[in-house]
Design a protein around this motif. Structure first.
Motif, PDB file in Angstrom:
ATOM      1  N   THR A 155      75.147 -73.901 -36.717  1.00  0.00           N
ATOM      2  CA  THR A 155      76.362 -73.540 -37.425  1.00  0.00           C
ATOM      3  C   THR A 155      76.397 -74.108 -38.832  1.00  0.00           C
ATOM      4  O   THR A 155      77.264 -73.766 -39.608  1.00  0.00           O
ATOM      5  N   TYR A 293      73.916 -60.757 -37.728  1.00  0.00           N
ATOM      6  CA  TYR A 293      72.989 -61.581 -38.518  1.00  0.00           C
ATOM      7  C   TYR A 293      72.296 -60.748 -39.588  1.00  0.00           C
ATOM      8  O   TYR A 293      71.618 -59.766 -39.281  1.00  0.00           O
ATOM      9  N   GLU A 340      77.865 -65.944 -34.214  1.00  0.00           N
ATOM     10  CA  GLU A 340      78.034 -66.768 -35.417  1.00  0.00           C
ATOM     11  C   GLU A 340      78.153 -65.880 -36.655  1.00  0.00           C
ATOM     12  O   GLU A 340      77.218 -65.761 -37.438  1.00  0.00           O
ATOM     13  N   PHE A 342      79.187 -64.836 -40.266  1.00  0.00           N
ATOM     14  CA  PHE A 342      79.507 -65.414 -41.571  1.00  0.00           C
ATOM     15  C   PHE A 342      78.676 -64.684 -42.614  1.00  0.00           C
ATOM     16  O   PHE A 342      77.959 -63.736 -42.289  1.00  0.00           O
ATOM     17  N   TYR A 346      75.670 -71.470 -46.012  1.00  0.00           N
ATOM     18  CA  TYR A 346      76.219 -72.518 -45.167  1.00  0.00           C
ATOM     19  C   TYR A 346      77.245 -73.400 -45.878  1.00  0.00           C
ATOM     20  O   TYR A 346      77.563 -74.489 -45.405  1.00  0.00           O
ATOM     21  N   ASN A 386      81.406 -68.675 -38.415  1.00  0.00           N
ATOM     22  CA  ASN A 386      80.115 -69.204 -37.986  1.00  0.00           C
ATOM     23  C   ASN A 386      80.243 -70.172 -36.805  1.00  0.00           C
ATOM     24  O   ASN A 386      79.401 -71.057 -36.628  1.00  0.00           O
TER      25      ASN A 386
END
Length: 551
Positions: A155, A293, A340, A342, A346, A386
Motif C-alpha cells: 500500500t 492496476y 488497491e 489509486f 505512492y 490504495n
C-alpha cells in the motif's frame, strides 16, 4: 436463488470411476494401474463444467496422456490443469508442466468447460498412456466442485512481481476433515457486526490464482500455482483459518459495450471456487482485483482515466452479473468492491481520482443491493485510497457509501458495510526483496537488521486509528492483506520475526475488533509469502500459522 442462468440449470453430478492397467508412453515411467474420476460439476442450457481426477495406482510415472471420447458430440471450450486437443468426439489431455509426475497413489486433476446439444452423458472409457482403464460408475457423496485463485501489492511502495510456487518439505499437521454445508440460502443475512467479526476470525488469501493473468487474460495457473483443490482448502481450514479471501480479475473476460458481458465460463469458474470454500463452512470474500492496476494488461478500472462515464457503466454491469450469479449464497459470502485502487503514485491522494474511487464504491453498493435476494442484506466491503490506513482514516477524502437500497429486514441500528485496509509496514521488512532488514519487533537481536520505524507501537496506533474512525460507528474493519516475505536465505532466524510480526498484527487487530487475512501468494522459498504447498496441500510454515492462531 441463483442467477437466471443457474435457475435454469439442471445440475448434473455424474461421476465415473474406472480402473485398469496402464502402459507407458515414451515420456513416462512404468505404471500398472489407474483410476479416473470424471465429475460434471454444473450444467446450464447448452453448457457444462467438469472435473477429472487421475489417480496412479501403479509405479511412478513422469508424464501422462489421458484420452476419451464423448458419446453425444460434446465439445471442450476451455480447459485448465493440462493441454487439450479434440478431433471430432475424441479428446486428448496431456499433463501440464507442474502435474506430470505421479507417484504411486498420486493424483493429478484438470477441469474444463464444454458445450452440448440434447443430452450430456459422461464418457465411459478412458485410456491412460495408451492402455484402457475400465470400471463401474460410482455415486458421489456430494456434488463435486473445482477451483482457481491470485496476489498482493503493497500500500505504500511499488508492487512486487508474482513468483512461481516451489515444493518445500511439508510440515506435519492434523488431518483435515471436510465439512460440506448446503450452499443455497433464502433467508436474509441477520448476523450483526460483532458476530461477523467473531465468525470470520483469522483469514487467509488464495492469492496469485483467480487474479493471475497473461497479458490481461485471466488464467488461474498463469503465475505458477496449480489448480486449487478441495484438499488445499481442507488443509487451510484444519490449520485454523475461518475465512478465505479470493482475489478475482476479469480484464479481458469482459465483453464490449454496451452489455459488458462477462465470459460465462469464467463466471462459472469463479462460482466454483467460491462454492469449494463455502461448502467447507468457511467465510468467503471475493473482490475485483487486478482490473484497477495500471501495470496490468487490460486493466480498465483506472481512477484518473478520462473515460469515467464508460468505466462506471462497465463497473456497474460487471458487478451486476457477479452479484446475480452469487445471489443465493448465505451470509458467509462477502463481496469486496475492488482491491488497491489509486493513481499509481505512492504520495498523497489526488483529485478527481479519490472522488472516482468513492463513486465506484457507491455504484458497487447500489448495484449489489438492487440484485435482491440475500444481496439486499449481505455484508459488503469497501476500501479507501490504495487500502492505505492513513489515507482511509485521515482527512484525505474517503467517503463511506450510503446503503439506501438494503433490505428493510436489517435493523436500522445495524450496518452492513465493512472497511478494507492492508498492512505491510514497515515495507523494508515485510516486502523489500533484499537481505538488509530481516528482523522485527522487541525480540530482534541485531539493530542493524531491524527497521527504524513500523514496530509494534506504530502498528497499534494504526489499527486504533481504524477502530476509532470506523468500528466505533458500526463499520467493522477488515485487514484484508498482511504478511512478510521469506528472507531466511539472508538470516536463518527470519521466520521467527515473521511469526512475531503476524502474531502481533492479529492480536492487535483483535484488540480493536478487526478481522485479518494473511496474504499467501503460493510461493515458498526466497521472498515468498506462502504458508502452504498448494500442490501437496501441506503446511510449510507451521510456526507462522501457530503465531496467527495464538498458539
Amino acid at each position: 436463488m441463483f442467477s437466471l442462468r443457474k435457475a435454469l440449470t439442471v445440475v448434473a453430478a455424474a461421476v465415473v470411476a474406472v480402473t485398469g492397467s496402464v502402459a507407458v508412453s515414451e515420456q513416462a515411467s512404468a505404471a500398472a494401474g489407474c483410476r479416473v474420476d470424471y465429475a460434471i460439476t454444473n450444467q446450464w442450457q447448452s453448457g457444462f463444467g467438469a472435473d477429472v481426477k487421475v489417480t496412479n495406482l501403479g509405479d511412478a510415472v513422469t508424464g501422462w496422456d489421458l484420452r476419451f471420447s464423448f458419446g453425444a458430440g460434446q465439445t471442450v471450450t476451455q480447459l485448465w490443469g493440462g493441454s487439450m486437443t479434440q478431433s471430432g468426439t475424441a479428446v486428448t489431455v496431456r499433463n501440464a508442466a507442474w502435474n506430470g509426475a505421479l507417484a504411486t497413489n498420486g493424483t493429478a486433476s484438470f477441469g474444463f468447460n464444454g458445450t452440448f446439444a440434447g443430452t450430456n452423458p459422461a464418457p465411459t472409457a478412458f485410456t491412460l498412456n495408451g492402455v484402457t482403464c475400465t470400471g463401474a460408475p460410482v455415486t458421489p457423496t456430494s456434488s463435486p466442485t473445482s477451483t482457481p485463485s491470485q496476489s498482493p501489492r503493497p500500500t505504500t511502495t511499488p508492487s512486487q512481481s508474482p513468483r512461481p510456487s516451489t515444493t518445500p518439505s511439508p510440515t506435519a499437521t492434523r488431518t483435515p476433515t471436510p465439512t460440506p454445508t448446503p450452499t443455497s440460502s433464502t433467508a436474509p443475512v441477520t448476523v450483526d457486526a460483532a458476530r461477523l467479526v467473531a465468525g470470520m476470525g483469522k483469514g487467509w488469501n488464495l492469492g496469485n490464482q483467480l487474479e493471475a493473468n497473461v497479458n490481461g487474460m485471466p488464467d488461474e495457473t498463469a503465475w505458477g500455482n496449480p489448480v486449487v483443490t478441495g484438499a488445499l482448502l481442507d488443509r487451510v481450514k484444519a490449520a485454523g483459518f475461518s475465512t478465505v479471501r479470493i482475489p478475482v480479475s476479469y480484464l479481458s473476460k469482459v465483453g464490449p459495450a454496451p452489455g459488458y458481458a462477462v465470459d460465462p465460463a469464467w463466471l462459472d469458474r469463479v462460482e466454483e471456487v467460491v462454492k469449494l470454500a463455502y461448502d467447507r463452512g468457511l467465510y468467503v470474500v471475493i473482490n475485483m482485483h487486478g482490473d484497477g492496476y495500471k501495470s496490468v494488461g487490460g486493466a480498465w478500472l483506472i481512477c484518473d482515466a478520462s473515460s469515467q462515464t464508460a468505466i462506471k457503466d462497465k463497473y456497474q454491469k460487471v458487478w451486476q452479473q457477479v452479484a446475480s450469479e452469487l445471489q443465493g449464497y448465505g451470509g458467509r459470502l462477502v463481496f469486496e468492491s475492488m482491491n488497491e485502487n489509486f493513481d499509481g503514485q505512492y504520495g498523497a491522494p489526488t483529485q478527481p481520482c479519490y472522488s472516482n474511487i468513492n463513486a465506484y464504491n457507491q455504484i458497487f453498493v447500489d448495484t449489489v443491493r438492487r440484485t435482491g435476494g440475500n444481496n439486499a442484506s449481505r455484508w459488503l466491503l469497501v476500501p479507501g485510497w490504495n487500502t492505505n490506513i492513513d489515507y482511509t482514516a485521515g482527512s484525505y477524502g474517503f467517503v463511506v457509501p450510503t446503503d439506501q437500497y438494503r433490505s428493510a429486514a436489517v435493523p436500522s441500528s445495524e450496518r452492513r458495510i465493512m472497511i478494507s485496509v492492508h498492512y505491510y509496514d514497515p515495507w523494508d521488512f515485510a516486502g523489500t526483496e533484499s537481505g538488509a532488514t530481516t528482523q522485527w519487533g522487541p525480540n530482534a537481536t541485531d539493530p542493524a537488521k531491524k527497521s527504524t520505524w513500523g514496530q509494534q507501537d506504530f502498528m497499534d496506533a494504526q489499527l486504533k486509528k481504524m477502530h476509532d474512525t470506523f468500528a466505533t460507528k458500526g463499520y467493522p474493519v477488515f485487514v484484508g492483506e498482511y504478511g512478510s516475505i521469506d528472507k531466511t536465505a539472508f538470516d536463518a532466524s527470519n521466520n521467527r520475526y515473521r511469526a512475531d510480526y503476524a502474531r502481533t498484527l492479529v492480536a492487535t487487530a483483535a484488540k480493536y475488533g478487526a478481522v485479518t487475512a494473511y496474504w499467501d501468494n503460493g510461493h515458498n522459498g526466497q521472498y515468498g509469502f506462502a504458508l502452504f504447498d498448494r500442490r501437496s496441500a501441506t503446511v510449510t510454515q507451521q510456526g507462522i500459522i501457530d503465531a496467527i492462531m495464538g498458539r
